[in-house]
Design an enzyme around this catalytic site. Sequence first.
Site, PDB file in Angstrom:
ATOM      1  N   THR A  29     -12.838 -12.992   5.804  1.00  0.00           N
ATOM      2  CA  THR A  29     -12.569 -11.559   5.654  1.00  0.00           C
ATOM      3  C   THR A  29     -11.521 -11.068   6.655  1.00  0.00           C
ATOM      4  O   THR A  29     -11.202 -11.737   7.631  1.00  0.00           O
ATOM      5  CB  THR A  29     -13.861 -10.747   5.841  1.00  0.00           C
ATOM      6  OG1 THR A  29     -14.336 -10.909   7.176  1.00  0.00           O
ATOM      7  CG2 THR A  29     -14.936 -11.185   4.861  1.00  0.00           C
ATOM      8  N   ASP A  30     -11.044  -9.863   6.378  1.00  0.00           N
ATOM      9  CA  ASP A  30     -10.130  -9.218   7.308  1.00  0.00           C
ATOM     10  C   ASP A  30     -10.927  -8.283   8.219  1.00  0.00           C
ATOM     11  O   ASP A  30     -12.154  -8.294   8.205  1.00  0.00           O
ATOM     12  CB  ASP A  30      -9.009  -8.499   6.555  1.00  0.00           C
ATOM     13  CG  ASP A  30      -9.510  -7.358   5.665  1.00  0.00           C
ATOM     14  OD1 ASP A  30     -10.676  -6.923   5.808  1.00  0.00           O
ATOM     15  OD2 ASP A  30      -8.720  -6.905   4.810  1.00  0.00           O
ATOM     16  N   PHE A  31     -10.249  -7.460   8.943  1.00  0.00           N
ATOM     17  CA  PHE A  31     -10.909  -6.579   9.916  1.00  0.00           C
ATOM     18  C   PHE A  31     -11.884  -5.589   9.274  1.00  0.00           C
ATOM     19  O   PHE A  31     -12.786  -5.089   9.934  1.00  0.00           O
ATOM     20  CB  PHE A  31      -9.864  -5.810  10.735  1.00  0.00           C
ATOM     21  CG  PHE A  31      -9.056  -4.849   9.902  1.00  0.00           C
ATOM     22  CD1 PHE A  31      -9.443  -3.529   9.776  1.00  0.00           C
ATOM     23  CD2 PHE A  31      -7.921  -5.281   9.228  1.00  0.00           C
ATOM     24  CE1 PHE A  31      -8.706  -2.652   9.004  1.00  0.00           C
ATOM     25  CE2 PHE A  31      -7.182  -4.405   8.451  1.00  0.00           C
ATOM     26  CZ  PHE A  31      -7.577  -3.089   8.337  1.00  0.00           C
ATOM     27  N   SER A  32     -11.721  -5.326   7.971  1.00  0.00           N
ATOM     28  CA  SER A  32     -12.592  -4.353   7.300  1.00  0.00           C
ATOM     29  C   SER A  32     -13.805  -4.988   6.618  1.00  0.00           C
ATOM     30  O   SER A  32     -14.616  -4.290   6.028  1.00  0.00           O
ATOM     31  CB  SER A  32     -11.785  -3.567   6.263  1.00  0.00           C
ATOM     32  OG  SER A  32     -11.405  -4.419   5.194  1.00  0.00           O
ATOM     33  N   VAL A  34     -13.568  -7.130   4.106  1.00  0.00           N
ATOM     34  CA  VAL A  34     -13.169  -7.490   2.736  1.00  0.00           C
ATOM     35  C   VAL A  34     -12.471  -8.845   2.790  1.00  0.00           C
ATOM     36  O   VAL A  34     -11.756  -9.145   3.752  1.00  0.00           O
ATOM     37  CB  VAL A  34     -12.230  -6.407   2.154  1.00  0.00           C
ATOM     38  CG1 VAL A  34     -11.632  -6.829   0.826  1.00  0.00           C
ATOM     39  CG2 VAL A  34     -12.981  -5.083   2.012  1.00  0.00           C
TER      40      VAL A  34
END
Length: 146
Positions: A29-32, A34
């Site tokens: 995932t990325d920082f959010s 997602v």
Amino acid sequence: MTADATDGLGGRMEGVRHVLTLRIYYEDTDFSGVVYHGSYLRFLDRGRTEILRAIDFDHHELYQARREGFVVRRMTIDYIRPAVMDDIITVTTAAEDVKAASLVLRQTVTRGGETLVAAAVQCAYLRDGRPARMPARMREQMLRTE
């Protein structure tokens, strides 16, 4: 030690399609939270590797023994919906067009029947870095019908 297609790690064949189930981890995932778009490329690559393993071919062994194997020539990918950490996704891979030295695979990533990503992947078969005919048995397995 490599896993075979029946040990639960490599997914399963359902007719002419290969189905691989994966869990989304934090690293995907990325920082959010997602799934990062580049992570889907890894998921799709695993699906392509496992369909070969399911029909009794192994990337590593092909290269070590004969200096041959597939490379991705072109990929069209549609990102439709996001996946998030801890989702269980399914990568489905099926041959759409098989020629002597290339093939097109249709791949989807789904979650609970909902399509998240759809891709068409054109792969070329190479021997010593040059286009070559894929093994006859591999081509037959990719062409088989239900």
